[in-house]
Design a protein around this motif. Structure first.
Motif, PDB file in Angstrom:
ATOM      1  N   LEU A  84      20.674  -2.022   7.693  1.00 33.23           N
ATOM      2  CA  LEU A  84      21.538  -1.382   6.687  1.00 33.23           C
ATOM      3  C   LEU A  84      22.922  -2.027   6.650  1.00 33.23           C
ATOM      4  N   SER A  85      23.393  -2.536   7.782  1.00 32.87           N
ATOM      5  CA  SER A  85      24.681  -3.229   7.766  1.00 32.87           C
ATOM      6  C   SER A  85      24.593  -4.544   6.997  1.00 32.87           C
ATOM      7  N   ARG A  86      23.439  -5.213   7.077  1.00 35.18           N
ATOM      8  CA  ARG A  86      23.261  -6.449   6.317  1.00 35.18           C
ATOM      9  C   ARG A  86      22.985  -6.183   4.847  1.00 35.18           C
ATOM     10  N   CYS A  87      22.288  -5.080   4.560  1.00 29.87           N
ATOM     11  CA  CYS A  87      21.915  -4.778   3.173  1.00 29.87           C
ATOM     12  C   CYS A  87      22.065  -3.278   2.953  1.00 29.87           C
ATOM     13  N   PRO A  88      23.252  -2.802   2.533  1.00 28.78           N
ATOM     14  CA  PRO A  88      23.458  -1.357   2.351  1.00 28.78           C
ATOM     15  C   PRO A  88      22.550  -0.741   1.290  1.00 28.78           C
ATOM     16  N   LEU A  99      12.828   0.911  14.130  1.00 29.15           N
ATOM     17  CA  LEU A  99      12.750  -0.476  13.695  1.00 29.15           C
ATOM     18  C   LEU A  99      12.042  -0.522  12.357  1.00 29.15           C
ATOM     19  N   ILE A 100      12.516  -1.379  11.467  1.00 30.50           N
ATOM     20  CA  ILE A 100      11.903  -1.484  10.151  1.00 30.50           C
ATOM     21  C   ILE A 100      10.601  -2.264  10.258  1.00 30.50           C
ATOM     22  N   GLY A 101       9.727  -2.061   9.266  1.00 31.58           N
ATOM     23  CA  GLY A 101       8.463  -2.767   9.207  1.00 31.58           C
ATOM     24  C   GLY A 101       8.525  -3.950   8.264  1.00 31.58           C
ATOM     25  N   GLU A 102       7.470  -4.133   7.477  1.00 35.65           N
ATOM     26  CA  GLU A 102       7.400  -5.266   6.559  1.00 35.65           C
ATOM     27  C   GLU A 102       8.526  -5.195   5.520  1.00 35.65           C
ATOM     28  N   VAL A 103       9.031  -6.356   5.140  1.00 37.70           N
ATOM     29  CA  VAL A 103      10.210  -6.472   4.279  1.00 37.70           C
ATOM     30  C   VAL A 103       9.820  -7.177   2.985  1.00 37.70           C
ATOM     31  N   SER A 104      10.366  -6.705   1.865  1.00 36.17           N
ATOM     32  CA  SER A 104      10.111  -7.354   0.585  1.00 36.17           C
ATOM     33  C   SER A 104      10.830  -8.701   0.536  1.00 36.17           C
ATOM     34  N   GLU A 105      10.440  -9.519  -0.439  1.00 37.26           N
ATOM     35  CA  GLU A 105      11.039 -10.853  -0.553  1.00 37.26           C
ATOM     36  C   GLU A 105      12.537 -10.800  -0.840  1.00 37.26           C
ATOM     37  N   PRO A 106      13.042  -9.923  -1.737  1.00 37.19           N
ATOM     38  CA  PRO A 106      14.510  -9.836  -1.888  1.00 37.19           C
ATOM     39  C   PRO A 106      15.206  -9.391  -0.613  1.00 37.19           C
ATOM     40  N   ALA A 162       0.817  -1.208   0.000  1.00 33.87           N
ATOM     41  CA  ALA A 162       0.000   0.000   0.000  1.00 33.87           C
ATOM     42  C   ALA A 162       0.852   1.259   0.000  1.00 33.87           C
ATOM     43  N   ALA A 163       2.068   1.193   0.548  1.00 33.05           N
ATOM     44  CA  ALA A 163       2.917   2.373   0.639  1.00 33.05           C
ATOM     45  C   ALA A 163       3.773   2.599  -0.589  1.00 33.05           C
ATOM     46  N   THR A 164       3.914   1.607  -1.457  1.00 31.95           N
ATOM     47  CA  THR A 164       4.781   1.752  -2.630  1.00 31.95           C
ATOM     48  C   THR A 164       4.026   2.418  -3.770  1.00 31.95           C
ATOM     49  N   SER A 165       4.706   3.322  -4.463  1.00 34.95           N
ATOM     50  CA  SER A 165       4.105   4.002  -5.607  1.00 34.95           C
ATOM     51  C   SER A 165       4.098   3.121  -6.850  1.00 34.95           C
ATOM     52  N   HIS A 166       5.052   2.214  -6.974  1.00 34.16           N
ATOM     53  CA  HIS A 166       5.063   1.277  -8.104  1.00 34.16           C
ATOM     54  C   HIS A 166       5.638  -0.046  -7.619  1.00 34.16           C
ATOM     55  N   ARG A 167       5.194  -1.124  -8.255  1.00 34.60           N
ATOM     56  CA  ARG A 167       5.557  -2.471  -7.814  1.00 34.60           C
ATOM     57  C   ARG A 167       7.027  -2.801  -8.043  1.00 34.60           C
ATOM     58  N   GLY A 168       7.746  -1.983  -8.816  1.00 35.83           N
ATOM     59  CA  GLY A 168       9.158  -2.279  -9.046  1.00 35.83           C
ATOM     60  C   GLY A 168       9.983  -2.254  -7.783  1.00 35.83           C
ATOM     61  N   ILE A 169       9.536  -1.504  -6.776  1.00 32.77           N
ATOM     62  CA  ILE A 169      10.282  -1.445  -5.517  1.00 32.77           C
ATOM     63  C   ILE A 169      10.275  -2.802  -4.824  1.00 32.77           C
ATOM     64  N   LEU A 170       9.196  -3.571  -4.985  1.00 32.45           N
ATOM     65  CA  LEU A 170       9.109  -4.868  -4.334  1.00 32.45           C
ATOM     66  C   LEU A 170      10.087  -5.871  -4.927  1.00 32.45           C
ATOM     67  N   GLU A 171      10.631  -5.603  -6.099  1.00 30.41           N
ATOM     68  CA  GLU A 171      11.628  -6.485  -6.696  1.00 30.41           C
ATOM     69  C   GLU A 171      13.030  -6.194  -6.188  1.00 30.41           C
ATOM     70  N   ARG A 172      13.178  -5.181  -5.321  1.00 27.05           N
ATOM     71  CA  ARG A 172      14.464  -4.816  -4.727  1.00 27.05           C
ATOM     72  C   ARG A 172      14.378  -5.009  -3.219  1.00 27.05           C
ATOM     73  N   PRO A 173      15.517  -5.039  -2.521  1.00 33.47           N
ATOM     74  CA  PRO A 173      15.461  -5.095  -1.052  1.00 33.47           C
ATOM     75  C   PRO A 173      14.832  -3.811  -0.502  1.00 33.47           C
ATOM     76  N   ALA A 174      13.657  -3.925   0.083  1.00 36.43           N
ATOM     77  CA  ALA A 174      12.911  -2.762   0.580  1.00 36.43           C
ATOM     78  C   ALA A 174      12.231  -3.135   1.886  1.00 36.43           C
ATOM     79  N   GLU A 189      14.296 -10.209   2.429  1.00 36.70           N
ATOM     80  CA  GLU A 189      14.345 -11.350   3.337  1.00 36.70           C
ATOM     81  C   GLU A 189      15.528 -12.258   3.020  1.00 36.70           C
ATOM     82  N   ARG A 190      15.997 -12.268   1.755  1.00 34.23           N
ATOM     83  CA  ARG A 190      17.158 -13.088   1.405  1.00 34.23           C
ATOM     84  C   ARG A 190      18.437 -12.579   2.065  1.00 34.23           C
ATOM     85  N   PHE A 191      18.452 -11.313   2.475  1.00 36.76           N
ATOM     86  CA  PHE A 191      19.595 -10.759   3.196  1.00 36.76           C
ATOM     87  C   PHE A 191      19.479 -10.975   4.700  1.00 36.76           C
TER      88      PHE A 191
END
Length: 392
Positions: A61-65, A38-45, A15-27, A47-49
């Motif tokens: 940010l230390s795990r995923c700059p 503290l961060i909230g919900e995390v995209s699938e990429p 709901a907070a993203t303006s376009h779905r392309g952000i969900l394809e990146r670590p967000a 979670e791989r970090f």
């Protein structure tokens, strides 16, 4: 009775993203203004970090700059989820929902109507779409974990089902403050990585080390939870106003006064008073903001509502693109009598009351007025003098 859980993963992030392309990146969702970092919900990429909701921003940010922090848009998420909840209530479910993207309801009473628990879950999927994850279990938390894997936990098997589950799933289950969200991180640092290990700890040791939050976490790990508290079915009484980007100050106050007038004139109010209001905004730079205001006494006076809401409007973290005012709780009906006084008389009355309250709080000399004495004098000090402000 079995509890069903309807879960739409990353609902608030979508709901907070303006376009779905952000969900394809670590967000991840950024923290709300003034909340714990503290961060909230995390995209699938992301979670791989190794990122997960409730993790501190510095560690994330230390795990995923290259992590993208998305400002949360609470207003858009709440309005979209409200429509979904009404569709669930349309199949007869008494819904409990404390956050957007997650709902619980008792499925036992609906099983005869829709042909068993599987039939109830099928009807819920039909109402919410294919992206929803559904599960059922003896208690709320067990049903939540079952929905993440898409299963049904029979009664009496909750403890065995929860034993291998990581304690990170407790994030967001213990309360709304930063200390509660950080408890799963502290448990992992102490080597308590699964719910089974947490459930096996002595009660006194958990109480001594973690206090009330630790006891609640231990109860959830053992499959124990409070009964559901279904929300009362309420009418949607809300008004919204689109704003130009440069609106601020008095223009923003006038916009709020217009919203108050529209809310009082709403057909669904039917002369009832207002008890609890929610003021929310969609920010021009992205994201959302909201404040909930409970009135001491239910009423429908425009001036009183404005006095209660205007201080919250000053807390906007950024320029707003839209304002929304919603009545969450209504009071009894009241007779509304039109005032026979002119606007100037009402203004003088309010100024006089403000003068009286200021003097009672800060002394009789706290409020002065400028009196013109000799406007033609070359000496500035002789042109005007300060005099006590009249009370009437």
């Amino acid at each position: 009775m079995p509890v069903a859980c309807a879960l739409i993963p990353r609902f608030r992030l979508i709901a907070a993203t303006s376009h779905r392309g952000i969900l394809e990146r670590p967000a991840a969702l950024a923290p709300e203004p003034g909340a714990a970092q503290l961060i909230g919900e995390v995209s699938e990429p992301g979670e791989r970090f190794g990122l997960r909701p409730g993790m501190r921003i510095g560690e994330a940010l230390s795990r995923c700059p290259e992590l993208v922090l998305v400002p949360p848009d609470l207003e858009r998420a709440e309005s979209s989820w409200e429509e979904a909840l009404r569709r669930l209530e349309g199949i007869g479910a008494e819904v409990e929902s404390d956050r957007a993207g997650e709902a619980f309801f008792e499925a036992g009473g609906l099983s005869r109507l829709w042909g068993g628990i599987e039939g109830v879950l099928k009807q819920a999927r039909r109402q919410l779409g294919k992206s929803v994850r559904l599960g059922a279990g003896p208690r709320r938390f067990c049903a939540y974990v079952a929905a993440r894997s898409g299963g049904i936990v029979p009664d009496g098997a909750a403890a065995d089902f929860l034993e291998p589950i990581p304690v990170s799933l407790l994030c967001g289950r213990l309360g709304g403050d930063g200390e509660a969200d950080d408890l799963p991180n502290e448990l992992e640092r102490l080597g308590i990585s699964t719910l089974g290990r947490l459930a096996g700890l002595p009660r006194d040791a958990v109480t001594d080390r973690f206090g009330r939050l630790g006891l609640r976490a231990r109860r959830l790990a053992r499959g124990e939870d409070e009964p559901l508290r279904p929300r009362p079915v309420r009418e949607a009484i809300a008004v919204e106003l689109e704003l130009p980007e440069a609106v601020s100050g008095q223009q923003l106050e006038r916009a709020l006064e217009l919203l108050i007038s529209r809310l009082l004139a709403h057909d669904a109010r039917r002369g009832r008073t207002l008890r609890t209001l929610r003021l929310s905004a969609r920010l021009a730079a992205g994201g959302g903001w909201r404040r909930q205001v409970a009135l001491r006494r239910a009423g429908a006076d425009r001036a009183r509502l404005a006095d209660a809401l205007l201080p919250h409007l000053l807390l906007l973290p950024a320029p707003a693109a839209a304002l929304r005012l919603e009545a969450l709780a209504l009071g009894p009906e009241t007779g509304e009598q039109l005032s026979m006084s002119s606007p100037d008389q009402e203004r003088r009355k309010r100024i006089s009351e403000a003068v009286r309250q200021t003097r009672s709080a800060a002394g009789p000399d706290s409020l002065l007025r400028v009196l013109e004495v000799d406007p033609g004098s070359r000496i500035p000090e002789r042109r005007h003098v300060l005099m006590p402000f009249p009370e009437s």
